[in-house]
Enzyme design. Structure first.
Site, PDB file in Angstrom:
ATOM      1  N   CYS A   1       0.827  -1.219   0.000  1.00  0.00           N
ATOM      2  CA  CYS A   1       0.000   0.000   0.000  1.00  0.00           C
ATOM      3  C   CYS A   1       0.853   1.257   0.000  1.00  0.00           C
ATOM      4  O   CYS A   1       0.364   2.337  -0.315  1.00  0.00           O
ATOM      5  CB  CYS A   1      -0.922   0.024   1.207  1.00  0.00           C
ATOM      6  SG  CYS A   1      -1.932  -1.444   1.355  1.00  0.00           S
TER       7      CYS A   1
ATOM      8  N   GLY B   1     -13.983  -9.476  -8.620  1.00  0.00           N
ATOM      9  CA  GLY B   1     -14.427  -8.981  -7.312  1.00  0.00           C
ATOM     10  C   GLY B   1     -13.734  -9.715  -6.186  1.00  0.00           C
ATOM     11  O   GLY B   1     -12.885 -10.568  -6.395  1.00  0.00           O
TER      12      GLY B   1
ATOM     13  N   ARG C   1     -23.674  -5.130   5.858  1.00  0.00           N
ATOM     14  CA  ARG C   1     -23.322  -6.535   6.091  1.00  0.00           C
ATOM     15  C   ARG C   1     -22.029  -6.668   6.905  1.00  0.00           C
ATOM     16  O   ARG C   1     -21.047  -5.979   6.646  1.00  0.00           O
ATOM     17  CB  ARG C   1     -23.144  -7.176   4.716  1.00  0.00           C
ATOM     18  CG  ARG C   1     -22.774  -8.619   4.735  1.00  0.00           C
ATOM     19  CD  ARG C   1     -22.645  -9.129   3.302  1.00  0.00           C
ATOM     20  NE  ARG C   1     -22.166 -10.501   3.330  1.00  0.00           N
ATOM     21  CZ  ARG C   1     -21.782 -11.176   2.251  1.00  0.00           C
ATOM     22  NH1 ARG C   1     -21.828 -10.609   1.064  1.00  0.00           N
ATOM     23  NH2 ARG C   1     -21.352 -12.413   2.353  1.00  0.00           N
TER      24      ARG C   1
ATOM     25  N   CYS D   1     -15.201  -0.646   5.347  1.00  0.00           N
ATOM     26  CA  CYS D   1     -14.079  -1.111   4.526  1.00  0.00           C
ATOM     27  C   CYS D   1     -13.964  -0.254   3.271  1.00  0.00           C
ATOM     28  O   CYS D   1     -14.970   0.109   2.665  1.00  0.00           O
ATOM     29  CB  CYS D   1     -14.294  -2.561   4.083  1.00  0.00           C
ATOM     30  SG  CYS D   1     -14.663  -3.703   5.426  1.00  0.00           S
ATOM     31  N   CYS D   2     -12.729   0.043   2.847  1.00  0.00           N
ATOM     32  CA  CYS D   2     -12.538   0.802   1.612  1.00  0.00           C
ATOM     33  C   CYS D   2     -12.773  -0.116   0.418  1.00  0.00           C
ATOM     34  O   CYS D   2     -12.595  -1.316   0.512  1.00  0.00           O
ATOM     35  CB  CYS D   2     -11.125   1.393   1.551  1.00  0.00           C
ATOM     36  SG  CYS D   2      -9.820   0.175   1.310  1.00  0.00           S
TER      37      CYS D   2
END
Ligand SMILES: [Zn+2]
Lengths: 141, 383
Positions: B80, B115, B187, B198-199
């Site tokens: 990252c 995904g 969820r 979450c990103c």
């Protein structure tokens, strides 16, 4: 899941097999202690990763630990069959990630035992490794 | 070491760019950068490209398309922190006096992977047991809530604030606000983290020009000084450790404050690595924006709002902007550059003079993160 059921699952491909020894149904982790700086390592190392010393001793841990933190993984890789519980455990000087035999995330401080158990599966069958189970549960069953 | 300046910034808006490779996106960002700065390709003396999944020689494949081929060019991988590491190396090149003008960019296309979860390092001890990135942050969250008396609603507030900021940012992946109810009813991914904590995985690219003072003056570029550029790696330990204190962030930030001669109280804004909502609370404390265990209180009091004591992620953070891994560290510097030059439009933090950017990441067992980078930018004179 009872201990009997747990043990019945404990056949299949063993993940990270060299990192622990079994003692009946119980598991002891192979760890390294540095004789110079005192650091503890899991998995075992030949050279201390903190000070570089080669003066180390190989040991095995006890069969119990304490939960540091835990979660229920609800979206994960297929082979681990979510939902499943993960926990960081403190075991005789090392912090270890393991799946837990539990329905919910374990509360920090929970005492657990280490055992061989099922952690997932592939098309070739079950995946097994060390898992943890809360101590009260194992006493009841 | 001489002063280094950011002389320009360009971003390919983050989101889904199916059919465009990381190289395509990177070339758009670098091409825009040369146009907005008016710098000729022949004046670029070196280039660094950050990417995790963009493949071998990405920097060459990007820069050669816009006329930069021949000089030293490097592709940088640091998870990252890849993009911020590219900036750090470009900063070193200019600061050392070896070049007067360098380009650093980050580019990523994650749609290529479909995904779901991204491929992680193989042969990792924890991944073999079922570890996924949300679970690592979920356990830090459980422990933080347990230790400091925060609740899951405090996590929800991070998402609500950053999504509200991102709703003003045309470069953000998500440009819609969310409510506390929507976050708390989304969820569960890894308890207590929910989907809206979450990103998103995104595609995108960003580029910055780093240069000497003389180069900036010759080209009439606004001067934003890089007051600090620091990268650190995670300290490996398999013993007991406090997972609610991101030591890697604290060490990187401490060195950056020392290098800049500035402290947390000087900051007008921070672009922080909020890959998950809990990360804003943990890193805000490790960056010294608030006292230990009190980030959730500061957040609730509005201290991290765009018009608060110190704006945290006024561009929307990773939670809104998205996270094209290697591009994230660069877009943070772009957004900060626009803030400090008064070009941030609806995102503008009034009177912003000092900005800090922070990325940290790379999930390998035994460390907080693999790599962390902190940059401090300012329009204040060097004292
Ligand atoms: Zn040692």
């Amino acid at each position: 899941m009872s201990i009997a059921e747990l043990d019945a699952y404990s056949t299949g491909t063993v993940v990270t097999e060299g990192n622990f020894v079994t003692d009946g149904p119980e598991v002891r982790l192979r760890v390294t202690r540095c004789l110079d700086c005192g650091e503890s390592w899991f998995p075992a190392l030949e050279q201390c990763a903190a000070c570089g010393s080669l003066r180390t001793s190989s040991e095995v841990t006890g069969t119990t630990g304490t939960v540091y933190a835990s979660t229920v993984v609800r979206i994960g890789l297929r082979q681990f069959e979510a939902p499943y519980v993960l926990a960081y455990l403190d075991v005789d000087g090392v912090r270890v990630l393991a799946q837990a035999v539990a329905a919910e995330a374990l509360v920090a401080g929970t005492e657990v035992g280490l055992r061989l158990g099922r952690i997932g599966s592939t098309t070739e069958g079950a995946l097994c490794s060390y898992v943890c189970i809360p101590v009260e549960r194992s006493e009841q069953s | 070491m001489r002063n280094v300046y950011v002389g320009g910034a360009a971003v390919v808006p983050f989101g889904k760019h199916r059919g465009e490779s990381a190289a395509d996106l990177g070339a758009q960002a670098v091409g825009d950068l040369l146009r907005v700065t008016g710098v000729a390709p022949s004046q670029v003396e070196t280039g660094y490209g950050g990417t995790m999944y963009g493949g071998s020689l990405l920097a060459q494949r990007v820069l050669q398309r816009v006329g930069v081929s021949g000089p030293a060019v490097f592709t940088v991988e640091n998870a990252c922190a890849s993009g911020a590491s590219a900036i750090h190396l470009a900063w070193q090149a200019v600061a050392s006096g070896s070049v007067g003008c360098a380009i650093a960019f980050g580019a990523e296309n994650l749609s290529d992977f479909g995904g779901g979860a991204l491929p992680l390092a193989s042969h990792d001890l924890e991944i073999a047991q079922g570890m996924v990135m949300p679970a690592a942050y979920a356990m830090r969250a459980q422990r933080y809530l347990h230790g400091w008396g925060a609740t899951s609603q405090d996590l929800d507030r991070v998402s609500v604030k950053n999504r509200a900021n991102g709703s003003r940012n045309p470069r953000a992946h998500f440009q819609a606000e969310v409510t506390l109810e929507e976050v708390s009813e989304s969820r569960l991914v890894a308890d207590p983290l929910r989907l809206l904590h979450c990103c998103p995985n995104s595609d995108g690219a960003a580029a910055v020009l780093l240069c000497s003072e003389g180069f900036a003056e010759d080209h009439g570029l606004p001067l934003v000084r890089v007051a600090a550029s620091v990268v650190r790696s995670g300290r490996f330990s398999t013993g007991y450790r406090d997972m609610t204190w991101p030591d890697i962030t604290a060490r990187t930030a401490a060195r950056a404050y020392q290098q800049a001669g500035l402290g947390p109280d000087d900051l007008d804004l921070v672009e922080l690595h909020d890959a998950f909502s809990i990360a804003e609370l943990l890193h805000a404390e490790a960056l010294g924006l608030t006292t230990r265990g009190k980030a959730y209180v500061a957040l609730e009091n509005g201290e991290f709002d765009r018009d608060g004591r110190v704006a945290v992620s006024p561009s929307g953070g990773l939670l809104s902007r998205g996270h094209p891994v290697g591009a994230t560290g660069v877009v943070q510097v772009c957004e900060s550059y626009w803030q400090l030059t008064g070009q941030a439009d609806e995102l503008q933090v009034p009177g912003a003079e000092v900005a800090l950017t922070h990325v940290t990441g790379g999930g390998i067992f035994g460390v907080d993160n693999g790599a962390c980078a902190v940059h401090i930018l300012t329009t204040r004179d060097d004292e």
